[in-house]
Motif scaffolding. Sequence first.
Motif, PDB file in Angstrom:
ATOM      1  N   LEU A   1     -40.285 -11.620  12.801  1.00  0.00           N
ATOM      2  CA  LEU A   1     -40.651 -11.571  11.300  1.00  0.00           C
ATOM      3  C   LEU A   1     -42.216 -11.909  11.033  1.00  0.00           C
ATOM      4  O   LEU A   1     -42.664 -11.753  10.144  1.00  0.00           O
ATOM      5  CB  LEU A   1     -39.799 -12.770  10.995  1.00  0.00           C
ATOM      6  N   PHE A   2     -43.009 -12.535  12.300  1.00  0.00           N
ATOM      7  CA  PHE A   2     -44.158 -12.848  11.993  1.00  0.00           C
ATOM      8  C   PHE A   2     -45.121 -12.135  12.817  1.00  0.00           C
ATOM      9  O   PHE A   2     -44.884 -11.811  13.985  1.00  0.00           O
ATOM     10  CB  PHE A   2     -44.364 -14.287  12.177  1.00  0.00           C
ATOM     11  N   ASN A   3     -46.443 -12.315  12.661  1.00  0.00           N
ATOM     12  CA  ASN A   3     -47.337 -11.546  13.593  1.00  0.00           C
ATOM     13  C   ASN A   3     -48.291 -12.644  14.002  1.00  0.00           C
ATOM     14  O   ASN A   3     -48.162 -13.969  13.408  1.00  0.00           O
ATOM     15  CB  ASN A   3     -48.191 -10.284  12.966  1.00  0.00           C
ATOM     16  N   PRO A   4     -49.323 -12.618  14.909  1.00  0.00           N
ATOM     17  CA  PRO A   4     -50.141 -13.873  15.365  1.00  0.00           C
ATOM     18  C   PRO A   4     -50.762 -14.211  14.336  1.00  0.00           C
ATOM     19  O   PRO A   4     -51.416 -15.372  14.408  1.00  0.00           O
ATOM     20  CB  PRO A   4     -50.900 -13.060  16.509  1.00  0.00           C
ATOM     21  N   ASN A   5     -51.170 -13.493  13.103  1.00  0.00           N
ATOM     22  CA  ASN A   5     -51.857 -14.111  12.067  1.00  0.00           C
ATOM     23  C   ASN A   5     -51.271 -14.987  11.110  1.00  0.00           C
ATOM     24  O   ASN A   5     -52.050 -15.655  10.441  1.00  0.00           O
ATOM     25  CB  ASN A   5     -52.571 -12.923  11.274  1.00  0.00           C
ATOM     26  N   ASN A   6     -49.977 -14.549  11.076  1.00  0.00           N
ATOM     27  CA  ASN A   6     -49.332 -15.656   9.976  1.00  0.00           C
ATOM     28  C   ASN A   6     -48.261 -16.574  10.821  1.00  0.00           C
ATOM     29  O   ASN A   6     -47.343 -17.085  10.030  1.00  0.00           O
ATOM     30  CB  ASN A   6     -48.734 -14.802   9.041  1.00  0.00           C
ATOM     31  N   LEU A   7     -48.050 -16.557  11.913  1.00  0.00           N
ATOM     32  CA  LEU A   7     -47.182 -17.330  12.781  1.00  0.00           C
ATOM     33  C   LEU A   7     -47.288 -18.807  12.359  1.00  0.00           C
ATOM     34  O   LEU A   7     -46.529 -19.613  12.275  1.00  0.00           O
ATOM     35  CB  LEU A   7     -47.120 -16.905  14.100  1.00  0.00           C
ATOM     36  N   TRP A   8     -48.735 -19.147  11.992  1.00  0.00           N
ATOM     37  CA  TRP A   8     -48.777 -20.762  11.848  1.00  0.00           C
ATOM     38  C   TRP A   8     -48.178 -21.088  10.466  1.00  0.00           C
ATOM     39  O   TRP A   8     -48.105 -22.422  10.330  1.00  0.00           O
ATOM     40  CB  TRP A   8     -50.344 -20.964  11.343  1.00  0.00           C
ATOM     41  N   ILE A   9     -47.848 -20.169   9.477  1.00  0.00           N
ATOM     42  CA  ILE A   9     -47.082 -20.789   8.190  1.00  0.00           C
ATOM     43  C   ILE A   9     -45.907 -21.277   8.472  1.00  0.00           C
ATOM     44  O   ILE A   9     -45.698 -22.453   8.060  1.00  0.00           O
ATOM     45  CB  ILE A   9     -47.070 -19.249   7.363  1.00  0.00           C
ATOM     46  N   PRO A  10     -44.823 -20.671   9.303  1.00  0.00           N
ATOM     47  CA  PRO A  10     -43.609 -21.558   9.605  1.00  0.00           C
ATOM     48  C   PRO A  10     -43.754 -22.603  10.294  1.00  0.00           C
ATOM     49  O   PRO A  10     -43.013 -23.634  10.317  1.00  0.00           O
ATOM     50  CB  PRO A  10     -42.843 -20.478  10.039  1.00  0.00           C
ATOM     51  N   THR A  11     -44.880 -22.482  11.284  1.00  0.00           N
ATOM     52  CA  THR A  11     -44.862 -23.716  12.074  1.00  0.00           C
ATOM     53  C   THR A  11     -45.576 -24.904  11.563  1.00  0.00           C
ATOM     54  O   THR A  11     -44.936 -26.054  11.569  1.00  0.00           O
ATOM     55  CB  THR A  11     -46.247 -23.323  13.189  1.00  0.00           C
ATOM     56  N   VAL A  12     -46.415 -24.615  10.552  1.00  0.00           N
ATOM     57  CA  VAL A  12     -46.829 -26.041   9.718  1.00  0.00           C
ATOM     58  C   VAL A  12     -45.681 -26.403   8.638  1.00  0.00           C
ATOM     59  O   VAL A  12     -45.638 -27.635   8.717  1.00  0.00           O
ATOM     60  CB  VAL A  12     -48.217 -25.594   9.032  1.00  0.00           C
ATOM     61  N   ALA A  13     -44.976 -25.355   8.054  1.00  0.00           N
ATOM     62  CA  ALA A  13     -43.936 -25.823   7.312  1.00  0.00           C
ATOM     63  C   ALA A  13     -42.938 -26.786   7.952  1.00  0.00           C
ATOM     64  O   ALA A  13     -42.210 -27.429   7.426  1.00  0.00           O
ATOM     65  CB  ALA A  13     -43.225 -24.518   6.689  1.00  0.00           C
ATOM     66  N   ARG A  14     -42.832 -26.540   9.455  1.00  0.00           N
ATOM     67  CA  ARG A  14     -41.633 -27.339  10.170  1.00  0.00           C
ATOM     68  C   ARG A  14     -42.125 -28.935  10.104  1.00  0.00           C
ATOM     69  O   ARG A  14     -41.170 -29.721  10.335  1.00  0.00           O
ATOM     70  CB  ARG A  14     -41.668 -27.148  11.611  1.00  0.00           C
ATOM     71  N   LEU A  15     -43.400 -29.245   9.521  1.00  0.00           N
ATOM     72  CA  LEU A  15     -43.673 -30.597   9.384  1.00  0.00           C
ATOM     73  C   LEU A  15     -42.743 -31.408   8.428  1.00  0.00           C
ATOM     74  O   LEU A  15     -42.818 -32.650   8.387  1.00  0.00           O
ATOM     75  CB  LEU A  15     -45.080 -30.961   9.106  1.00  0.00           C
ATOM     76  N   ILE A  16     -42.097 -30.686   7.448  1.00  0.00           N
ATOM     77  CA  ILE A  16     -41.278 -31.090   6.638  1.00  0.00           C
ATOM     78  C   ILE A  16     -40.209 -32.020   7.196  1.00  0.00           C
ATOM     79  O   ILE A  16     -39.633 -32.760   6.619  1.00  0.00           O
ATOM     80  CB  ILE A  16     -40.484 -30.050   5.612  1.00  0.00           C
ATOM     81  N   PHE A  17     -39.775 -31.821   8.501  1.00  0.00           N
ATOM     82  CA  PHE A  17     -38.644 -32.328   9.117  1.00  0.00           C
ATOM     83  C   PHE A  17     -39.136 -33.967   9.449  1.00  0.00           C
ATOM     84  O   PHE A  17     -38.198 -34.797   9.540  1.00  0.00           O
ATOM     85  CB  PHE A  17     -38.283 -31.690  10.554  1.00  0.00           C
ATOM     86  N   PHE A  18     -40.216 -34.185   9.308  1.00  0.00           N
ATOM     87  CA  PHE A  18     -40.588 -35.650   9.752  1.00  0.00           C
ATOM     88  C   PHE A  18     -39.963 -36.402   8.584  1.00  0.00           C
ATOM     89  O   PHE A  18     -39.474 -37.603   8.973  1.00  0.00           O
ATOM     90  CB  PHE A  18     -42.216 -35.819   9.653  1.00  0.00           C
ATOM     91  N   PRO A  19     -40.480 -36.196   7.142  1.00  0.00           N
ATOM     92  CA  PRO A  19     -39.425 -37.084   6.252  1.00  0.00           C
ATOM     93  C   PRO A  19     -38.013 -36.899   6.005  1.00  0.00           C
ATOM     94  O   PRO A  19     -37.523 -37.850   5.717  1.00  0.00           O
ATOM     95  CB  PRO A  19     -40.475 -36.698   4.817  1.00  0.00           C
ATOM     96  N   LEU A  20     -37.699 -35.449   6.528  1.00  0.00           N
ATOM     97  CA  LEU A  20     -36.266 -35.311   6.391  1.00  0.00           C
ATOM     98  C   LEU A  20     -35.469 -36.191   7.235  1.00  0.00           C
ATOM     99  O   LEU A  20     -34.581 -37.079   6.909  1.00  0.00           O
ATOM    100  CB  LEU A  20     -35.792 -33.881   6.556  1.00  0.00           C
ATOM    101  N   PHE A  21     -35.985 -36.018   8.160  1.00  0.00           N
ATOM    102  CA  PHE A  21     -35.266 -37.096   9.579  1.00  0.00           C
ATOM    103  C   PHE A  21     -35.354 -38.539   9.313  1.00  0.00           C
ATOM    104  O   PHE A  21     -34.543 -39.277   9.526  1.00  0.00           O
ATOM    105  CB  PHE A  21     -35.730 -36.570  10.984  1.00  0.00           C
ATOM    106  N   SER A  22     -36.567 -38.844   8.829  1.00  0.00           N
ATOM    107  CA  SER A  22     -36.826 -40.319   8.606  1.00  0.00           C
ATOM    108  C   SER A  22     -35.943 -40.874   7.631  1.00  0.00           C
ATOM    109  O   SER A  22     -35.225 -41.950   7.443  1.00  0.00           O
ATOM    110  CB  SER A  22     -38.233 -40.437   7.914  1.00  0.00           C
ATOM    111  N   LEU A  23     -35.736 -40.112   6.414  1.00  0.00           N
ATOM    112  CA  LEU A  23     -34.619 -40.518   5.397  1.00  0.00           C
ATOM    113  C   LEU A  23     -33.062 -40.510   5.887  1.00  0.00           C
ATOM    114  O   LEU A  23     -32.316 -40.502   5.126  1.00  0.00           O
ATOM    115  CB  LEU A  23     -35.007 -39.693   4.164  1.00  0.00           C
ATOM    116  N   CYS A  24     -33.095 -39.897   7.115  1.00  0.00           N
ATOM    117  CA  CYS A  24     -31.540 -40.121   7.650  1.00  0.00           C
ATOM    118  C   CYS A  24     -31.515 -41.266   8.301  1.00  0.00           C
ATOM    119  O   CYS A  24     -30.217 -41.599   8.832  1.00  0.00           O
ATOM    120  CB  CYS A  24     -31.322 -38.868   8.477  1.00  0.00           C
TER     121      CYS A  24
END
Length: 418
Positions: free
Chosen positions: A315-338
Motif C-alpha cells: 500500500l505504500f512506497n519508500p517515499n510515503n512509508l514514514w506516514i503510517p510509521t509516525v502515525a503509530r506513535l498514537i499507541f503511546f497514549p492509547l496503551f498508557s490510558l489502559c
Amino acid sequence: MIDENERTPLMDDPVKTGAPEDKYGLAWICCSFLGLGLLFPFNCYIAASDFYATLYPNVSYAFLMSLAYNFFSWILLFVSLRVMPKFSFRLRINTFIIGGAAILFVMPFIPSMISQETGAVSFSLVLTFLSGCLSSLLFGSVMGLVALFPPTYTGSVMSGIGVAGICASLLRIITKVAMPNTEQGQKTSSYLYFFLGSFILLTCFLAFQLLLRLPITKYYMTSYEASRAKNGSINDSTNNTKNEVPLKPLLLKVWKEAFVVFTVFFTTLSLFPGVTGLVQNIDSNLGQDWFNIIFTSFFMVGDFIGRTAPKWFILFNPNNLWIPTVARLIFFPLFSLCVKPVVFKSIYIYFTFMFLFSLTNGYCGTLAMMFGPTKADEHEKEVTGIVMSFFLNFGIWVATMFAFLLSYLLTGSTGINF
C-alpha cells in the motif's frame, strides 16, 4: 516514467534473467524457517512470562529479560558490518542457531541448579544476554543472505519472524494445558516447553542446510561473489572476503528505510511487552494469567498477518512509508490510558488496540526491510541487509531503555525491583 525512488519491489522483475526456478517454493519456505529462528528465543522468553512470574514473584523479570536480551545487540551489529562478511554464511548461521538452541535447552534447569533467587535470576539474565547476542549476529547474517535474493525472500524471513511469535505462544498454551494444574505439573510443562523450543531451532538449522543446496541459492550467492570481486570487495591473494563497501554513500541510499524500521521497532518495543504487560483484565471471567497469555498471543497473530501481507499487496512506497510509521506513535497514549489512569475499561478495546498495534508493526517493518536492499548495488546487498538489521535492533535497544521511563511514569517504579 516511474521515479526510481518511488519503485516498490513488486514493480521489479522478481527473478534475474537466467536464475533457476524456486521449485515448490522451497527456498522461500527455508527462508521463512530462518526467520522463525531469528527471534524465536526472545518470543519463547516472552511467552513463558507466567513461568518466570511464578519463579521470581519479587522481580519484574519481563523488563530485565528484555533489557538483557537486547542490550548489546545493536553494538554487535555495528561491529559485524566490518567483521561478519569475512566469514562464510554457512559458518555464521550454523554457529548462531546451534548456540541459541543450546541456551534455550538449559534455561529451565537454572532454578534447580541455583536455589537462591538472586543468583538464579542473575544467571538466567546472563544466558538471556548471550542468547540475545547470538540472535543479533544471526539476524544480521540472515538478512545479509536474503538481501542477495529478490525482495520477496526478505519478506519471507519477516513473515517467519511473525510465525515465531505465534509458535511460541501456541507452544506455551499447549504445554500449559497438557499438564495438571499443580506445582509439579506446571514445572513439567515448562521443561517440555523449552525442550520443544530447542527442537524448533534445530528444525531451522536443518532448513538452512537445505537452502544452501538449492540451485537458486547457489546462483544468487555466485552472482554476489562475482559482483564483489568485480568491485574490489574480495582479497584474491588470501581468498578471504573483507567488507570495503563505503557506509556513508550506502546510508544516503537507504536512510528513509532505516528511519522507518528504527521508528517501527522503537514504538513497538517501548510498549511491548513492558507496558502492555501492565494492562489488567477488569471485565471478563478470564484469570489474569490466561489474560496475559491470550493478550500476548493476539500480538503474535496480528504481527504475523502484517508481516505476511506484503507478499500479496503493498500500500505504500519508500517515499510515503514514514506516514503510517509516525502515525503509530498514537499507541503511546492509547496503551498508557489502559494502565494509568484507566480510561479504557473494556477487554474488547484492549484486544483491538493490540491487534492494530501488532498488524502495523509487522506490515511497516516488513516493507522497510524489503525496500532497503532494492536501493543498493549488487555488491552492497549483504552490507545493506546488516545495516537494516542494525537500525532495527538499535530501535529495539533504545526502546528497551525508554520502557523503563514509561514504567516509572505509569507505576512509579522502574520495573527492576528485587
